[in-house]
Design an enzyme around this catalytic site. Structure first.
Site, PDB file in Angstrom:
ATOM      1  N   GLY A   1       0.775  -1.246   0.000  1.00  0.00           N
ATOM      2  CA  GLY A   1       0.000   0.000   0.000  1.00  0.00           C
ATOM      3  C   GLY A   1       0.800   1.286   0.000  1.00  0.00           C
TER       4      GLY A   1
ATOM      5  CG  ASP B   1      -8.103  -0.446  10.017  1.00  0.00           C
ATOM      6  OD1 ASP B   1      -8.981   0.422  10.030  1.00  0.00           O
ATOM      7  OD2 ASP B   1      -8.373  -1.663   9.998  1.00  0.00           O
TER       8      ASP B   1
ATOM      9  CG  ASP C   1      -1.110   1.690   3.186  1.00  0.00           C
ATOM     10  OD1 ASP C   1      -0.747   1.336   4.339  1.00  0.00           O
ATOM     11  OD2 ASP C   1      -1.715   0.923   2.417  1.00  0.00           O
TER      12      ASP C   1
ATOM     13  CG  ASP D   1      -5.588  -3.565  -2.081  1.00  0.00           C
ATOM     14  OD1 ASP D   1      -5.253  -3.166  -0.956  1.00  0.00           O
ATOM     15  OD2 ASP D   1      -5.791  -4.768  -2.345  1.00  0.00           O
TER      16      ASP D   1
ATOM     17  CG  LEU E   1       3.247   2.091  12.433  1.00  0.00           C
ATOM     18  CD1 LEU E   1       4.082   1.717  11.223  1.00  0.00           C
ATOM     19  CD2 LEU E   1       2.574   3.443  12.199  1.00  0.00           C
TER      20      LEU E   1
ATOM     21  NE  ARG F   1      -2.148  -3.023  -4.541  1.00  0.00           N
ATOM     22  CZ  ARG F   1      -2.205  -3.211  -3.220  1.00  0.00           C
ATOM     23  NH1 ARG F   1      -2.126  -2.194  -2.414  1.00  0.00           N
ATOM     24  NH2 ARG F   1      -2.345  -4.433  -2.718  1.00  0.00           N
TER      25      ARG F   1
HETATM   26  P1  IMP Z   1      -3.742  -2.253  10.899  1.00  0.00           P
HETATM   27  O1  IMP Z   1      -2.703  -3.250  11.307  1.00  0.00           O
HETATM   28  O2  IMP Z   1      -5.130  -2.693  11.313  1.00  0.00           O
HETATM   29  O3  IMP Z   1      -3.437  -0.845  11.340  1.00  0.00           O
HETATM   30  O4  IMP Z   1      -3.851  -2.312   9.345  1.00  0.00           O
HETATM   31  C1  IMP Z   1      -3.047  -1.668   8.473  1.00  0.00           C
HETATM   32  C2  IMP Z   1      -3.258  -2.251   7.076  1.00  0.00           C
HETATM   33  O5  IMP Z   1      -4.642  -2.590   6.796  1.00  0.00           O
HETATM   34  C3  IMP Z   1      -2.891  -1.237   6.044  1.00  0.00           C
HETATM   35  O6  IMP Z   1      -1.514  -1.249   5.746  1.00  0.00           O
HETATM   36  C4  IMP Z   1      -3.753  -1.657   4.863  1.00  0.00           C
HETATM   37  O7  IMP Z   1      -3.088  -2.678   4.136  1.00  0.00           O
HETATM   38  C5  IMP Z   1      -4.995  -2.265   5.465  1.00  0.00           C
HETATM   39  N1  IMP Z   1      -6.133  -1.312   5.482  1.00  0.00           N
HETATM   40  C6  IMP Z   1      -6.789  -0.881   6.566  1.00  0.00           C
HETATM   41  N2  IMP Z   1      -7.783  -0.036   6.232  1.00  0.00           N
HETATM   42  C7  IMP Z   1      -7.732   0.082   4.881  1.00  0.00           C
HETATM   43  C8  IMP Z   1      -8.521   0.836   3.917  1.00  0.00           C
HETATM   44  O8  IMP Z   1      -9.469   1.596   4.236  1.00  0.00           O
HETATM   45  N3  IMP Z   1      -8.165   0.680   2.621  1.00  0.00           N
HETATM   46  C9  IMP Z   1      -7.143  -0.124   2.214  1.00  0.00           C
HETATM   47  N4  IMP Z   1      -6.393  -0.830   3.067  1.00  0.00           N
HETATM   48  C10 IMP Z   1      -6.686  -0.733   4.399  1.00  0.00           C
END
Ligand code: IMP
Length: 193
Positions: free
Chosen positions: A58, A118, A115, A174, A123, A180
């Site tokens: 991403g 969430d 990117d 995506d 991270l 993308r």
């Molecule tokens: P986290 O570990 O839940 O913070 O997720 C991070 C990853 O989830 C990002 O790097 C994205 O690959 C994916 N992701 C979360 N929300 C979205 C979205 O709204 N669109 C696209 N990818 C997302």
């Protein structure tokens, strides 16, 4: 010699594709990326160098725009992660590294470039992982953050935009590998999934 579709055919193909509504325009994104680059330039002005670590897939467009706007010396690495299923994540870390950096980062200043943050699990995991490699510092940079979805807090040292809890696509992001390469960030409504 003719290669691929002609201009008119390409345009009508693009017009017929599903086009998600705009959340952040190309200009808004480019303006904010330039500001982030200036903040990063200032923060690392005396650091003697910086390693940008982009999280695939991403972050590839964000990282390439950001890196080209930096004036400080820097090098680029890419890593890839994948998420475990819900069952596995009850006992293990919900994220695992599936592609590592090529060169050691010991004693270097590291900036993790995402990117979107969430839940925060990706991270937070990467900060712990790279923090254990004896770097000079580890900071984080994300273009987007969905605070309503936070499950794990992680310091966001450089943040582009805070957005609501919607699924976004474009500018590297995506949905099932689609959208993308949209130049803007769109909000994907449920009926387009
Ligand atoms: P986290 O570990 O839940 O913070 O997720 C991070 C990853 O989830 C990002 O790097 C994205 O690959 C994916 N992701 C979360 N929300 C979205 C979205 O709204 N669109 C696209 N990818 C997302």
């Amino acid at each position: 010699m003719k290669l691929g579709l002609g201009r008119d055919a390409t345009l009508s193909y693009r017009r017929s594709m599903d086009v998600p509504p705009v959340l952040l325009t190309e200009d808004e994104i480019q303006g904010r990326v330039a500001e982030l680059a200036r903040e990063i330039d200032e923060t690392y002005a005396d650091a003697g160098g910086l390693v940008l670590i982009g999280v695939l897939k991403g972050s590839f467009i964000f990282l390439s725009d950001l890196a080209r706007k930096l004036t400080i010396p820097h090098r680029i690495e890419f890593i890839a992660v994948s998420s475990y299923g819900a069952k596995e994540s009850e006992t293990a870390d919900p994220v695992r590294l599936i592609m590592d950096v090529r060169h050691a980062i010991d004693d270097e200043h590291v900036l993790l470039v995402e990117d979107i943050v969430d839940t925060g699990h990706t991270l937070a995991y990467l900060k712990r992982l790279f923090g254990a490699h004896d770097p000079a510092s580890v900071k984080t940079c994300t273009l987007l953050h969905k605070p309503d979805r936070t499950e794990q807090e992680v310091d966001l040292d450089f943040l582009g935009f805070t957005i609501p809890d919607v699924w976004v696509v474009g500018y590297g992001l995506d949905y099932a590998e689609r959208y993308r390469t949209l130049p803007y960030i769109g909000e994907l409504p449920p009926e387009m999934r």
